[in-house]
Scaffold this motif. Structure first.
Motif, PDB file in Angstrom:
ATOM      1  N   GLN A   8       1.023  -1.076   0.059  1.00  0.00           N
ATOM      2  CA  GLN A   8       0.192  -0.100   0.079  1.00  0.00           C
ATOM      3  C   GLN A   8       0.710   1.126   0.140  1.00  0.00           C
ATOM      4  OE1 GLN A   8      -3.318  -0.323  -0.049  1.00  0.00           O
ATOM      5  NE2 GLN A   8      -2.763  -2.415  -0.288  1.00  0.00           N
ATOM      6  N   LEU A   9       0.984   1.854  -1.263  1.00  0.00           N
ATOM      7  CA  LEU A   9       2.103   2.964  -1.263  1.00  0.00           C
ATOM      8  C   LEU A   9       1.268   4.347  -1.164  1.00  0.00           C
ATOM      9  CD1 LEU A   9       4.951   3.413  -2.111  1.00  0.00           C
ATOM     10  CD2 LEU A   9       4.125   3.617  -4.528  1.00  0.00           C
ATOM     11  N   LEU A  10       1.990   5.299  -0.583  1.00  0.00           N
ATOM     12  CA  LEU A  10       1.409   6.716  -0.456  1.00  0.00           C
ATOM     13  C   LEU A  10       2.572   7.513   0.140  1.00  0.00           C
ATOM     14  CD1 LEU A  10      -0.771   7.010   2.616  1.00  0.00           C
ATOM     15  CD2 LEU A  10       0.349   4.827   2.430  1.00  0.00           C
ATOM     16  N   ASP A  11       2.253   8.798   0.146  1.00  0.00           N
ATOM     17  CA  ASP A  11       3.121   9.731   0.678  1.00  0.00           C
ATOM     18  C   ASP A  11       2.142  10.278   1.843  1.00  0.00           C
ATOM     19  OD1 ASP A  11       5.589  11.087   0.599  1.00  0.00           O
ATOM     20  OD2 ASP A  11       4.439  13.059   0.198  1.00  0.00           O
ATOM     21  N   GLU A  67       2.345  -4.708   3.211  1.00  0.00           N
ATOM     22  CA  GLU A  67       3.090  -3.674   3.979  1.00  0.00           C
ATOM     23  C   GLU A  67       2.858  -2.345   3.417  1.00  0.00           C
ATOM     24  OE1 GLU A  67       7.866  -2.483   3.917  1.00  0.00           O
ATOM     25  OE2 GLU A  67       7.092  -4.417   2.985  1.00  0.00           O
ATOM     26  N   VAL A  68       2.594  -1.479   4.403  1.00  0.00           N
ATOM     27  CA  VAL A  68       2.408  -0.075   4.009  1.00  0.00           C
ATOM     28  C   VAL A  68       3.743   0.608   3.764  1.00  0.00           C
ATOM     29  CG1 VAL A  68       1.316   2.036   4.846  1.00  0.00           C
ATOM     30  CG2 VAL A  68       0.524   0.028   5.206  1.00  0.00           C
ATOM     31  N   ALA A  97       9.891   9.139   4.647  1.00  0.00           N
ATOM     32  CA  ALA A  97      10.062   9.242   6.225  1.00  0.00           C
ATOM     33  C   ALA A  97      10.062  10.661   6.740  1.00  0.00           C
ATOM     34  CB  ALA A  97      10.838   8.437   6.825  1.00  0.00           C
ATOM     35  N   TYR A  98       8.807  11.077   7.356  1.00  0.00           N
ATOM     36  CA  TYR A  98       8.707  12.265   7.896  1.00  0.00           C
ATOM     37  C   TYR A  98       8.627  12.315   9.067  1.00  0.00           C
ATOM     38  CZ  TYR A  98       6.865  13.608   3.194  1.00  0.00           C
ATOM     39  OH  TYR A  98       6.740  13.874   1.921  1.00  0.00           O
ATOM     40  N   ILE A 121       1.238  -5.447  10.909  1.00  0.00           N
ATOM     41  CA  ILE A 121       1.677  -4.824   9.435  1.00  0.00           C
ATOM     42  C   ILE A 121       2.886  -3.983   9.298  1.00  0.00           C
ATOM     43  CG2 ILE A 121       0.630  -3.562   7.444  1.00  0.00           C
ATOM     44  CD1 ILE A 121      -2.145  -4.457   8.698  1.00  0.00           C
ATOM     45  N   GLY A 122       3.806  -4.232   8.602  1.00  0.00           N
ATOM     46  CA  GLY A 122       4.915  -3.386   8.425  1.00  0.00           C
ATOM     47  C   GLY A 122       4.582  -1.934   7.907  1.00  0.00           C
ATOM     48  N   LEU A 123       5.589  -1.174   8.276  1.00  0.00           N
ATOM     49  CA  LEU A 123       5.471   0.204   7.818  1.00  0.00           C
ATOM     50  C   LEU A 123       6.914   0.622   7.490  1.00  0.00           C
ATOM     51  CD1 LEU A 123       3.890   2.821   7.269  1.00  0.00           C
ATOM     52  CD2 LEU A 123       4.460   3.599   9.550  1.00  0.00           C
ATOM     53  N   SER A 124       7.182   1.033   6.062  1.00  0.00           N
ATOM     54  CA  SER A 124       8.445   1.397   5.863  1.00  0.00           C
ATOM     55  C   SER A 124       8.696   2.619   5.119  1.00  0.00           C
ATOM     56  CB  SER A 124       9.010   0.247   5.039  1.00  0.00           C
ATOM     57  OG  SER A 124       8.529  -0.037   3.769  1.00  0.00           O
TER      58      SER A 124
END
Length: 155
Positions: A10-13, A39-40, A45-46, A60-63
Motif C-alpha cells: 500500500q504505497l502513499l506519501d 506492507e504499508v 519518512a517525515y 503490518i509492516g510500515l517502511s
C-alpha cells in the motif's frame, strides 16, 4: 484469481492521519486477515508516523522509500511486491511509473477529486495523465470522472 507470490504494497506519501491513511490501514488489515501479506510503504519518512502504532498492533509492516523515483524503482526490483496499490497523487504518479519500469503489477485508488491550485493543480494533472498506466479505483462516484481521464478527456 490467483495472486502472484509476494507482498501487496500500500504505497502513499503521508505525514499525518486522515481519510487516505484510515482507508489504507483498514484495507491492509483486511488483506492480512484474508491471509495476504501486506506492507504499508511511505514515499518518504517525515518522522514517527501516526499510523505506526495501529499497523504494529495489527502485525503490518510500515517502511519508507526516501529517494524519489530512483529509490522506488530499486526497492521494487529488490522486493518484487506482488502488487503495488497506490494512494494519493505522489504515490500514484511515482508508483505507476516505477511499476511500469519494473514489470510489477499496479492498481491506483483515487480518493479526492478537487483540482487544487498552484503546484497541487500540476500534481493532480500529472496524476490524471499517468492514471492510464494502471487500473483505477475511485472511492466514490464523485472521484470517478476525474480518475478515468486521458489528457483531459474521459475514457
Amino acid at each position: 484469481m490467483q495472486m502472484a507470490e509476494g507482498t501487496v504494497w500500500q504505497l502513499l506519501d503521508s505525514r499525518g492521519i486522515g481519510g487516505i491513511e484510515t482507508h489504507v490501514c483498514t484495507l491492509a488489515e483486511g488483506l492480512l486477515a484474508a491471509g495476504v501479506p501486506v506492507e504499508v510503504v511511505l514515499m518518504q519518512a517525515y518522522g514517527d508516523h501516526p499510523m505506526r502504532d495501529r499497523l504494529e498492533r495489527s502485525g503490518i509492516g510500515l517502511s519508507s522509500i526516501d529517494g524519489g523515483l530512483p529509490a522506488l524503482v530499486r526497492r521494487m526490483r529488490a522486493d518484487r511486491p506482488a502488487i503495488v496499490h497506490t494512494h494519493g497523487y505522489k504515490g500514484g504518479i511515482l508508483g505507476r511509473i516505477a511499476a511500469r519500469l519494473t514489470g510489477v503489477l499496479v492498481v491506483s485508488t483515487f480518493h479526492a477529486g478537487e483540482p487544487g491550485t498552484g503546484m497541487l493543480r500540476l500534481y493532480t494533472t500529472l496524476d490524471r495523465w499517468t492514471s492510464v498506466l494502471a487500473p483505477r479505483i475511485a472511492v466514490s462516484p464523485a472521484q470517478s470522472p476525474r480518475s478515468v481521464t486521458r489528457f483531459g478527456r474521459r475514457v
